[in-house]
Design an enzyme around this catalytic site. Structure first.
Site, PDB file in Angstrom:
ATOM      1  N   ASP A 487       0.827  -1.211   0.000  1.00 14.75           N
ATOM      2  CA  ASP A 487       0.000   0.000   0.000  1.00 14.75           C
ATOM      3  C   ASP A 487       0.865   1.266   0.000  1.00 14.75           C
ATOM      4  OD1 ASP A 487      -2.337   1.502   0.114  1.00 14.75           O
ATOM      5  OD2 ASP A 487      -3.206   0.319   1.737  1.00 14.75           O
ATOM      6  N   ASP A 557     -10.774   2.329  -3.082  1.00 16.42           N
ATOM      7  CA  ASP A 557     -11.306   1.982  -1.758  1.00 16.42           C
ATOM      8  C   ASP A 557     -12.827   2.047  -1.759  1.00 16.42           C
ATOM      9  OD1 ASP A 557      -8.910   1.460  -0.616  1.00 16.42           O
ATOM     10  OD2 ASP A 557      -8.799   3.273   0.607  1.00 16.42           O
TER      11      ASP A 557
HETATM   12  C1  GLA Z   1      -5.755   1.766   2.191  1.00 17.17           C
HETATM   13  C2  GLA Z   1      -6.166   0.588   1.350  1.00 17.17           C
HETATM   14  C3  GLA Z   1      -7.246  -0.195   2.065  1.00 17.17           C
HETATM   15  C4  GLA Z   1      -6.727  -0.643   3.419  1.00 17.17           C
HETATM   16  C5  GLA Z   1      -6.250   0.549   4.221  1.00 17.17           C
HETATM   17  C6  GLA Z   1      -5.555   0.101   5.499  1.00 17.17           C
HETATM   18  O1  GLA Z   1      -6.772   2.698   2.284  1.00 17.17           O
HETATM   19  O2  GLA Z   1      -6.602   0.993   0.087  1.00 17.17           O
HETATM   20  O3  GLA Z   1      -7.672  -1.301   1.306  1.00 17.17           O
HETATM   21  O4  GLA Z   1      -5.689  -1.561   3.236  1.00 17.17           O
HETATM   22  O5  GLA Z   1      -5.342   1.351   3.498  1.00 17.17           O
HETATM   23  O6  GLA Z   1      -5.104   1.155   6.263  1.00 17.17           O
END
Ligand code: GLA
Length: 749
Positions: A487, A557
């Site tokens: 990420d 997301d």
């Molecule tokens: C990002 C990712 C999510 C999740 C969060 C965790 O927003 O896109 O899928 O993993 O971080 O903090």
């Protein structure tokens, strides 16, 4: 010699010539085979592959000039030597009106530069002329040099045999004996013939609203698609498609398209000049950029891909998908099909611990999940997003015996284990930051702007690179991890690198991304079985650069299944559905406060790489049985969805209430159709879906796996029937979905 034998010999000779002609034509027109040729008498280079021909040449002013790009031409077509443009007025000199393959800034050129250099003596003029060329293994390189200084630029070209997509980059070499500063640099320029009716298609977005498809007319002046954020970003994606006389039909028209393989700040500019010629230049963003190239040093630009389709935007997307799966992603041309994944992020957020993860894993396995992923919260003092990033040791309160018991449990349930990491970031509230406050991007004495309570580590620093490499290697060596979700949750700010000499400080833009790729590359070599997802708070780091090292991407997301129809549609303009992770979640029933059915949620996600992110503890027996059934169904269709040809039958663009996609397997034996309805104003019937890409002489058997077709729809029909008469899904009401397969039951005649 008798009259007969002369006649006979002539006839034989003619036959041989005819056969040779037929053969040479067959060889050259057979899709997939690839040629690069150089005609030394005209100084014209020609590349042919699949349905595309690209021609360039050295002109009468020793410049490298584009001659032709488009549908594949016959081998008998030859082009005369290139000729530089003549002046139009004193304001637009010949040099600016010539279709340069690579624009050095100097000599009165006003086009967007591919290269702009400041030399230590203050000179900023660069005029590049042809030096030599080389063709090796179907790859072309052309060397150019400045008229007086020892600056060499090598243009590199290769054409993908299956798609005709060009891959090009440039290498800049400093043999001047002193360092100089590159102020702006790009891989090269694609040039289109003059025309006033070009339209640009591109994608824009923001967090949780990525991948909106846009189009606009190309007029005099310049359109810039870019990221100034240090990373790819979602404001624009580094992808473009240009057609003429904009057509609403996805499958019609000639389209030039391309994408830049770079995960740092980037720019693609589309410029129309005084003669209405179009120049498309792709490279690093010139904004705040600088790179000091030491004497003897070489600088390699990112690769800028460019393709041509005569089958509309749909055809352009399919070529991109084919390129990614067959030649870009790790293990291409045969990457593994994406396993059905479970991720507990939306169910538990940071509140995860061993017992809870195990309970979810048991449920996930029971519905057919193949890979279980533990998300953010497993490490350091990570109770929320205020602390812990950078401290990559297992949190003992949540996992008292380390990750091993959980991993063993998941493996014993027959699933793979995946883990979330965000290696390039640090929370100020972490041991890492307390020990190494100088490791972040910063300008001394200036505030450090936080995003999601975190700072960006300066990955261009060798010690930071070593730290990241070290913890990842240790994590993967000590645990049986099958998958990393990598990420990256903020953009850059205060991008300073105070510890290196002033002249090198801006090298951070290039150095960061190079080290990011270097780490991924090393990880893949050391741990070849570990797969990686590129995630950036959603779809902020999806590009052909990171794709070389990662197996899948997280598009957004936003997991609302109706919003996802739009988001996923935009993603597939450039990137393959087989790389697009799509979870079924419990996400908000908005818009309209209508509950989405499980079926709607599943069908929305089944259009990509299916995953589940719902709280399985709250699933009713009915939910469980729908999930089981549709996951099993997905496994039957997944190869077609992930590897087949995608047709966007009804794109959910504009104010459309309906959307439909179709996937045809590579052997055309299986067809999968998804149809969605968001609302039915005035009860108009659902549009007939005229299918595409079937074998028209074969017979296909229709079977719904969700919903149904209208009464009277035959269960078998020819390919011609489904493509001309079409399929009518029976969909009424709001947020309804239907899914069908068509299986070939007879071979083509
Ligand atoms: C990002 C990712 C999510 C999740 C969060 C965790 O927003 O896109 O899928 O993993 O971080 O903090």
């Amino acid at each position: 010699m008798t009259y007969f034998s002369v006649f006979h010999r002539m006839r034989t000779a003619l036959k041989v010539i005819a056969l040779l002609l037929v053969f040479s034509h067959a060889v050259i027109s057979q899709p997939g085979n690839m040629h690069v040729k150089y005609d030394a008498s005209t100084r014209v280079f020609r590349m042919d592959a699949s349905g595309v021909t690209y021609i360039l040449g050295i002109n009468d002013r020793e410049q490298v000039q584009t001659i032709y790009w488009g549908n594949r031409l016959s081998p008998i077509d030859v082009f005369p030597a290139a000729r530089a443009a003549r002046g139009f007025s004193g304001f637009d000199l010949p040099i600016t009106l010539t279709q340069h393959e690579f624009v050095g800034w100097g000599g009165g050129i006003f086009l967007e530069p591919d290269l702009n250099i400041t030399f230590p003596d203050g000179n900023r003029d660069l005029v590049l002329k042809y030096v030599s060329n080389r063709i090796e293994n179907d790859k072309l390189s052309i060397v150019m040099k400045d008229i007086s200084r020892e600056v060499y630029v090598t243009l590199r070209y290769a054409m993908d045999p299956e798609t005709g997509i060009i891959r090009r980059s440039a290498e800049i070499e400093n043999r001047t004996g002193a360092p100089f500063t590159i102020e702006q640099v790009a891989a090269g320029t694609y040039n289109l013939p003059h025309g006033s009716d070009y339209h640009l298609h591109f994608v824009t977005g923001r967090w949780a609203g990525e991948w909106s498809v846009q189009d606009e007319a190309i007029r005099g002046g310049k359109i810039v698609l870019e990221s100034r954020r240090g990373t790819t970003g979602s404001q624009n994606n580094p992808f473009f498609a240009i057609d003429r006389d904009i057509s609403k039909d996805q499958e019609q028209g000639e389209v030039y398209f391309g994408a830049l393989a770079w995960s740092g700040s980037w720019q693609i500019s589309i410029e129309q000049d005084a003669l209405q010629q179009i120049h498309i230049t792709g490279g690093l963003n010139a904004f705040d950029f600088g790179y000091r190239l030491k004497q003897g040093g070489k600088f390699e630009t990112p690769e800028f891909y460019g393709g041509f389709s005569s089958q509309g935007l749909g055809g352009a997307s399919r070529l991109m998908h084919r390129l990614e799966i067959d030649s870009i992603v790790p293990n291409a041309p045969r990457p593994r099909l994406r396993p059905v994944l479970y991720n507990s992020w939306e169910a538990t957020t940071f509140h995860l611990e061993e017992a809870g993860q195990m309970a979810l894993a048991k449920k996930a396995a029971s519905i057919g999940v193949e890979r279980f992923v533990t998300d953010d919260g497993w490490f350091g003092q990570r109770m929320n997003d205020h602390a812990g990033l950078g401290d990559w040791y297992v949190n003992k309160e949540k996992f008292p015996h380390g990750l091993k018991p959980l991993i063993d449990k998941i493996h014993s349930l027959g699933m793979e284990f995946g883990l979330w990491v965000e290696p390039e970031m640090v929370n100020p509230d972490s041991d890492l930051y307390r020990n190494h406050p100088d490791w972040v991007l910063n300008f001394p004495g200036r505030p450090q702007t936080e995003g999601r309570n975190q700072l960006v580590l300066n990955l261009a620093r060798p010690d930071v690179r070593a730290y990241v490499m070290g913890f990842l290697n240790k994590l993967l060596a000590e645990n049986q991890i099958d998958f990393l979700k990598w990420d990256y949750n903020r953009n850059w700010s205060e991008p300073g690198w105070p510890d290196v000499p002033l002249e090198d400080q801006k090298n951070v833009y290039y150095g960061f991304t190079k080290n990011f790729y270097g780490i991924l590359d090393e990880l893949r070599t050391t741990h070849p079985k570990v797969e990686i997802e590129s995630c950036s708070g959603g779809g902020s780091r999806v590009d052909l650069g990171v794709m070389r090292y990662t197996d899948q991407d997280w598009p957004s997301d936003n997991t609302n299944p109706a919003d996802r129809l739009i988001i996923q549609n935009g993603f597939t303009y450039a990137y393959s559905p087989g790389l697009m992770e799509a979870w079924v979640t419990d996400s908000s029933n908005l818009p309209n406060r209508r509950a989405f059915s499980q079926e709607f949620r599943f069908l929305s996600s089944m259009q990509g790489a299916l995953g589940v992110g719902a709280n399985l503890n709250q699933y009713t027996p009915d939910d469980i049985s729908v999930a089981k059934r549709l996951i099993a169904e997905y496994k039957v269709i997944r190869e077609t969805v992930q590897r087949g040809s995608l047709y966007r039958l009804l794109p959910p663009e504009g104010s459309s209430e309906k959307s439909a996609t179709e996937y045809v397997s590579r052997d055309r034996k299986q067809v999968v159709v998804f149809a969605f309805l968001r609302s039915s104003p005035e009860r108009y019937p659902y549009p007939t879906l005229k299918l595409k890409g079937l074998d028209e002489d074969a017979t296909y058997k229709l079977a719904p796996f969700e919903g149904k077709a209208v009464n009277g729809t035959p269960s078998v029909g020819s390919g011609a029937y489904w493509m001309n008469r079409g399929l009518d899904p029976s969909l009424n009401g709001e947020y309804q979905a239907a899914g069908f397969t068509l299986e070939k039951v007879t071979p083509a005649q």
